[in-house]
Design a protein around this motif. Structure first.
Motif, PDB file in Angstrom:
ATOM      1  N   ASN A  98       0.848  -1.183   0.000  1.00 38.91           N
ATOM      2  CA  ASN A  98       0.000   0.000   0.000  1.00 38.91           C
ATOM      3  C   ASN A  98       0.885   1.235   0.000  1.00 38.91           C
ATOM      4  OD1 ASN A  98      -2.303   1.621   0.141  1.00 38.91           O
ATOM      5  ND2 ASN A  98      -2.322   1.605   2.369  1.00 38.91           N
ATOM      6  N   GLY A  99       0.808   2.021  -1.061  1.00 39.24           N
ATOM      7  CA  GLY A  99       1.625   3.228  -1.144  1.00 39.24           C
ATOM      8  C   GLY A  99       3.107   2.955  -1.137  1.00 39.24           C
ATOM      9  N   GLY A 100       3.523   1.832  -1.727  1.00 33.70           N
ATOM     10  CA  GLY A 100       4.941   1.477  -1.777  1.00 33.70           C
ATOM     11  C   GLY A 100       5.451   0.778  -0.537  1.00 33.70           C
ATOM     12  N   LYS A 101       4.602   0.595   0.473  1.00 29.55           N
ATOM     13  CA  LYS A 101       5.000  -0.063   1.714  1.00 29.55           C
ATOM     14  C   LYS A 101       4.469  -1.492   1.741  1.00 29.55           C
ATOM     15  CE  LYS A 101       7.143   3.395   3.637  1.00 29.55           C
ATOM     16  NZ  LYS A 101       8.609   3.331   3.881  1.00 29.55           N
ATOM     17  N   ILE A 102       5.335  -2.432   2.091  1.00 28.45           N
ATOM     18  CA  ILE A 102       4.956  -3.839   2.156  1.00 28.45           C
ATOM     19  C   ILE A 102       4.269  -4.122   3.493  1.00 28.45           C
ATOM     20  CG2 ILE A 102       5.818  -6.217   2.170  1.00 28.45           C
ATOM     21  CD1 ILE A 102       8.159  -5.224   0.446  1.00 28.45           C
ATOM     22  N   LEU A 103       3.112  -4.758   3.417  1.00 27.55           N
ATOM     23  CA  LEU A 103       2.362  -5.110   4.624  1.00 27.55           C
ATOM     24  C   LEU A 103       2.672  -6.559   4.983  1.00 27.55           C
ATOM     25  CD1 LEU A 103      -1.042  -3.475   3.588  1.00 27.55           C
ATOM     26  CD2 LEU A 103       0.915  -2.420   4.740  1.00 27.55           C
ATOM     27  N   GLU A 104       3.737  -6.735   5.759  1.00 29.94           N
ATOM     28  CA  GLU A 104       4.230  -8.092   6.020  1.00 29.94           C
ATOM     29  C   GLU A 104       3.232  -8.931   6.812  1.00 29.94           C
ATOM     30  OE1 GLU A 104       6.032  -5.308   9.110  1.00 29.94           O
ATOM     31  OE2 GLU A 104       5.831  -5.356   6.934  1.00 29.94           O
ATOM     32  N   ASN A 106      -0.005  -9.009   6.384  1.00 32.57           N
ATOM     33  CA  ASN A 106      -0.910  -9.613   5.411  1.00 32.57           C
ATOM     34  C   ASN A 106      -0.211 -10.693   4.597  1.00 32.57           C
ATOM     35  OD1 ASN A 106      -2.943  -7.987   6.273  1.00 32.57           O
ATOM     36  ND2 ASN A 106      -3.003  -6.672   4.477  1.00 32.57           N
ATOM     37  N   LEU A 107       1.074 -10.499   4.316  1.00 29.25           N
ATOM     38  CA  LEU A 107       1.838 -11.534   3.613  1.00 29.25           C
ATOM     39  C   LEU A 107       1.811 -12.842   4.386  1.00 29.25           C
ATOM     40  CD1 LEU A 107       5.143  -9.969   2.205  1.00 29.25           C
ATOM     41  CD2 LEU A 107       3.278 -10.991   0.910  1.00 29.25           C
ATOM     42  N   GLN A 108       1.989 -12.735   5.698  1.00 27.26           N
ATOM     43  CA  GLN A 108       2.039 -13.934   6.536  1.00 27.26           C
ATOM     44  C   GLN A 108       0.704 -14.656   6.582  1.00 27.26           C
ATOM     45  OE1 GLN A 108       3.512 -12.477  10.283  1.00 27.26           O
ATOM     46  NE2 GLN A 108       5.522 -11.933   9.450  1.00 27.26           N
ATOM     47  N   LYS A 109      -0.402 -13.915   6.389  1.00 28.99           N
ATOM     48  CA  LYS A 109      -1.710 -14.553   6.385  1.00 28.99           C
ATOM     49  C   LYS A 109      -1.854 -15.551   5.248  1.00 28.99           C
ATOM     50  CE  LYS A 109      -4.175 -10.699   8.574  1.00 28.99           C
ATOM     51  NZ  LYS A 109      -5.215  -9.654   8.379  1.00 28.99           N
ATOM     52  N   ARG A 110      -1.135 -15.321   4.150  1.00 29.85           N
ATOM     53  CA  ARG A 110      -1.169 -16.240   3.012  1.00 29.85           C
ATOM     54  C   ARG A 110       0.096 -17.104   2.942  1.00 29.85           C
ATOM     55  NH1 ARG A 110      -4.980 -14.428  -0.849  1.00 29.85           N
ATOM     56  NH2 ARG A 110      -6.799 -13.881   0.405  1.00 29.85           N
ATOM     57  N   TYR A 111       0.918 -17.038   3.970  1.00 28.19           N
ATOM     58  CA  TYR A 111       2.155 -17.819   4.050  1.00 28.19           C
ATOM     59  C   TYR A 111       3.101 -17.482   2.896  1.00 28.19           C
ATOM     60  CZ  TYR A 111      -0.681 -20.369   7.400  1.00 28.19           C
ATOM     61  OH  TYR A 111      -1.489 -20.688   8.450  1.00 28.19           O
ATOM     62  N   TYR A 112       3.151 -16.204   2.531  1.00 30.66           N
ATOM     63  CA  TYR A 112       4.112 -15.705   1.559  1.00 30.66           C
ATOM     64  C   TYR A 112       5.257 -15.054   2.320  1.00 30.66           C
ATOM     65  CZ  TYR A 112       1.126 -16.219  -2.613  1.00 30.66           C
ATOM     66  OH  TYR A 112       0.373 -16.726  -3.640  1.00 30.66           O
ATOM     67  N   ASN A 113       6.456 -15.133   1.765  1.00 32.90           N
ATOM     68  CA  ASN A 113       7.565 -14.384   2.338  1.00 32.90           C
ATOM     69  C   ASN A 113       7.986 -13.281   1.369  1.00 32.90           C
ATOM     70  OD1 ASN A 113       9.420 -15.540   0.400  1.00 32.90           O
ATOM     71  ND2 ASN A 113       9.501 -17.382   1.667  1.00 32.90           N
ATOM     72  N   ILE A 114       8.960 -12.472   1.773  1.00 32.59           N
ATOM     73  CA  ILE A 114       9.397 -11.348   0.949  1.00 32.59           C
ATOM     74  C   ILE A 114       9.889 -11.811  -0.414  1.00 32.59           C
ATOM     75  CG2 ILE A 114      11.173  -9.572   0.736  1.00 32.59           C
ATOM     76  CD1 ILE A 114       8.936  -8.706   2.482  1.00 32.59           C
ATOM     77  N   ASN A 115      10.642 -12.910  -0.432  1.00 27.43           N
ATOM     78  CA  ASN A 115      11.161 -13.408  -1.712  1.00 27.43           C
ATOM     79  C   ASN A 115      10.042 -13.816  -2.662  1.00 27.43           C
ATOM     80  OD1 ASN A 115      13.369 -14.383   0.542  1.00 27.43           O
ATOM     81  ND2 ASN A 115      14.325 -13.640  -1.326  1.00 27.43           N
ATOM     82  N   ASP A 116       8.975 -14.412  -2.115  1.00 31.34           N
ATOM     83  CA  ASP A 116       7.822 -14.759  -2.947  1.00 31.34           C
ATOM     84  C   ASP A 116       7.219 -13.504  -3.570  1.00 31.34           C
ATOM     85  OD1 ASP A 116       8.021 -17.469  -2.270  1.00 31.34           O
ATOM     86  OD2 ASP A 116       6.772 -17.219  -0.489  1.00 31.34           O
ATOM     87  N   LEU A 117       7.072 -12.454  -2.753  1.00 30.38           N
ATOM     88  CA  LEU A 117       6.486 -11.209  -3.249  1.00 30.38           C
ATOM     89  C   LEU A 117       7.362 -10.572  -4.317  1.00 30.38           C
ATOM     90  CD1 LEU A 117       4.307  -9.025  -3.057  1.00 30.38           C
ATOM     91  CD2 LEU A 117       5.646  -7.959  -1.233  1.00 30.38           C
ATOM     92  N   LEU A 118       8.662 -10.528  -4.081  1.00 30.55           N
ATOM     93  CA  LEU A 118       9.573  -9.929  -5.062  1.00 30.55           C
ATOM     94  C   LEU A 118       9.544 -10.702  -6.377  1.00 30.55           C
ATOM     95  CD1 LEU A 118      12.653  -9.083  -2.806  1.00 30.55           C
ATOM     96  CD2 LEU A 118      10.912  -7.511  -3.674  1.00 30.55           C
ATOM     97  N   VAL A 212      14.168  -3.664   9.865  1.00 32.07           N
ATOM     98  CA  VAL A 212      13.898  -3.557   8.427  1.00 32.07           C
ATOM     99  C   VAL A 212      13.324  -4.861   7.896  1.00 32.07           C
ATOM    100  CG1 VAL A 212      14.920  -3.147   6.153  1.00 32.07           C
ATOM    101  CG2 VAL A 212      15.742  -1.881   8.150  1.00 32.07           C
ATOM    102  N   MET A 213      12.191  -4.769   7.232  1.00 35.70           N
ATOM    103  CA  MET A 213      11.607  -5.940   6.573  1.00 35.70           C
ATOM    104  C   MET A 213      12.298  -6.200   5.241  1.00 35.70           C
ATOM    105  SD  MET A 213       9.430  -8.250   7.185  1.00 35.70           S
ATOM    106  CE  MET A 213       8.692  -9.628   6.332  1.00 35.70           C
ATOM    107  N   LEU A 214      12.518  -5.129   4.472  1.00 32.46           N
ATOM    108  CA  LEU A 214      13.178  -5.252   3.169  1.00 32.46           C
ATOM    109  C   LEU A 214      13.941  -3.982   2.870  1.00 32.46           C
ATOM    110  CD1 LEU A 214      13.647  -6.618   0.373  1.00 32.46           C
ATOM    111  CD2 LEU A 214      11.547  -5.483  -0.389  1.00 32.46           C
ATOM    112  N   ALA A 215      15.196  -4.148   2.469  1.00 33.56           N
ATOM    113  CA  ALA A 215      15.987  -3.041   1.941  1.00 33.56           C
ATOM    114  C   ALA A 215      16.645  -3.530   0.655  1.00 33.56           C
ATOM    115  CB  ALA A 215      17.043  -2.582   2.948  1.00 33.56           C
TER     116      ALA A 215
END
Length: 231
Positions: A98-104, A106-118, A212-215
Motif C-alpha cells: 500500500n503506497g509502496g510499503k509492504i504489509l508483512e 498480510n503476507l504472513q496470512k497467506r504464508y508468503y515471504n518477501i522473496n515470494d512477493l519480489l 527492516v523488513m526489506l531493503a
C-alpha cells in the motif's frame, strides 16, 4: 475380449459423465483455479480413474461423481449469491503493498515471504516496490498490481526527463536486507559495507537492521527501505 470391451464401455461412460459435470460446473483456466477448485478436480479425476480401473462399479462411481458435482455446484451457487459464503469458500483479495510499503502482516496470512512477493513483482517487470501504489494477492494466488501514476506506462516523469524516451535501467534490483537479516551477497554486489548501509538507515531514522523488513537497491540505484510493522 469381453474384459477389453467392458473396459471400453466403462471408459466411455466415465468420460461422458465427466464431460457433463465439467459443462455444468463451468470452465476456468488453470491460472484461475483456486485451491478448492483444484481439490474438487482431483477428486473427480480420482473417482473417474477408479471407475475405469474397476475400483468402483459403474453405479458406485456415477453416484460418487454426482455427489461430488452437486457439492461443488452448491458451493459455487453459495459463493455467487452470498458474500459471507464467498469469503469462507474463496479467500478474499488481500492487500500486501500500500503506497509502496509492504504489509508483512498480510503476507504472513497467506504464508508468503518477501522473496515470494519480489518474485511475483518481477514477473510483472517491477523491480522496485516503491513504484507500486497497490498490490493484492488474489484468491487464485496471482498478484494484481497498480503502479503509482508516475510509473505507469508510459512513465510521465521519464518521458519529460528523457525527451520522450524512457531510460534503460542498469540493474534488476539488489536485496541487501530481508526480514531483518543482512544479505551479504547483495551487500557486496551493491558496493557498500555494513557500516555504510547502517549509516544510510540511520539517516532514514532506522536504528537497527532488525527493524527492516526489506531493503534493496532499485534498478535506478536508489535505496528502497520497508520497515517492519508498518501501520
Amino acid at each position: 475380449m469381453a474384459s477389453d470391451f467392458g473396459l471400453i464401455i466403462r471408459t466411455l461412460i466415465t468420460l461422458l459423465c465427466l464431460l457433463i459435470i465439467t459443462r455444468i460446473l463451468g470452465r476456468r483456466t488453470l491460472s484461475e483455479l483456486t485451491f478448492y477448485d483444484f481439490v474438487i478436480g482431483l477428486i473427480l479425476g480420482n473417482v473417474g480413474a477408479a471407475i475405469i480401473t474397476d475400483g468402483f462399479s459403474i453405479r458406485e462411481g456415477i453416484i460418487a461423481l454426482v455427489v461430488a458435482a452437486l457439492w461443488a455446484l452448491t458451493m459455487n451457487v453459495l459463493s455467487l449469491k452470498f458474500i459471507p459464503a464467498r469469503k469462507m469458500i474463496e479467500a478474499e483479495p488481500l492487500l500486501v503493498i500500500n503506497g509502496g510499503k509492504i504489509l508483512e502482516g498480510n503476507l504472513q496470512k497467506r504464508y508468503y515471504n518477501i522473496n515470494d512477493l519480489l518474485e511475483l513483482l518481477r514477473e510483472q517487470e517491477i523491480f522496485d516496490p516503491s513504484q507500486v501504489e497497490k498490490a493484492l494477492i488474489e484468491s487464485d494466488g496471482q498478484l494484481s498490481v497498480l503502479k503509482k501514476p508516475e510509473y505507469q506506462s508510459p512513465a510521465i516523469k521519464d518521458l519529460n526527463n528523457a525527451g520522450g524516451q524512457a531510460p534503460v535501467s542498469r540493474l534488476t534490483g539488489t536485496e541487501v536486507i530481508i526480514d531483518g537479516k543482512v544479505i551479504e551477497q547483495g551487500l557486496a554486489k551493491s558496493g557498500l559495507t555494513l557500516q555504510k548501509l547502517e549509516f544510510q538507515l540511520l539517516s532514514l531514522g532506522i536504528k537497527s537492521v532488525e527493524d527492516v523488513m526489506l531493503a534493496m537497491f532499485t534498478p535506478e540505484g536508489n535505496l528502497y527501505v520497508d520497515k517492519k510493522n508498518d501501520a
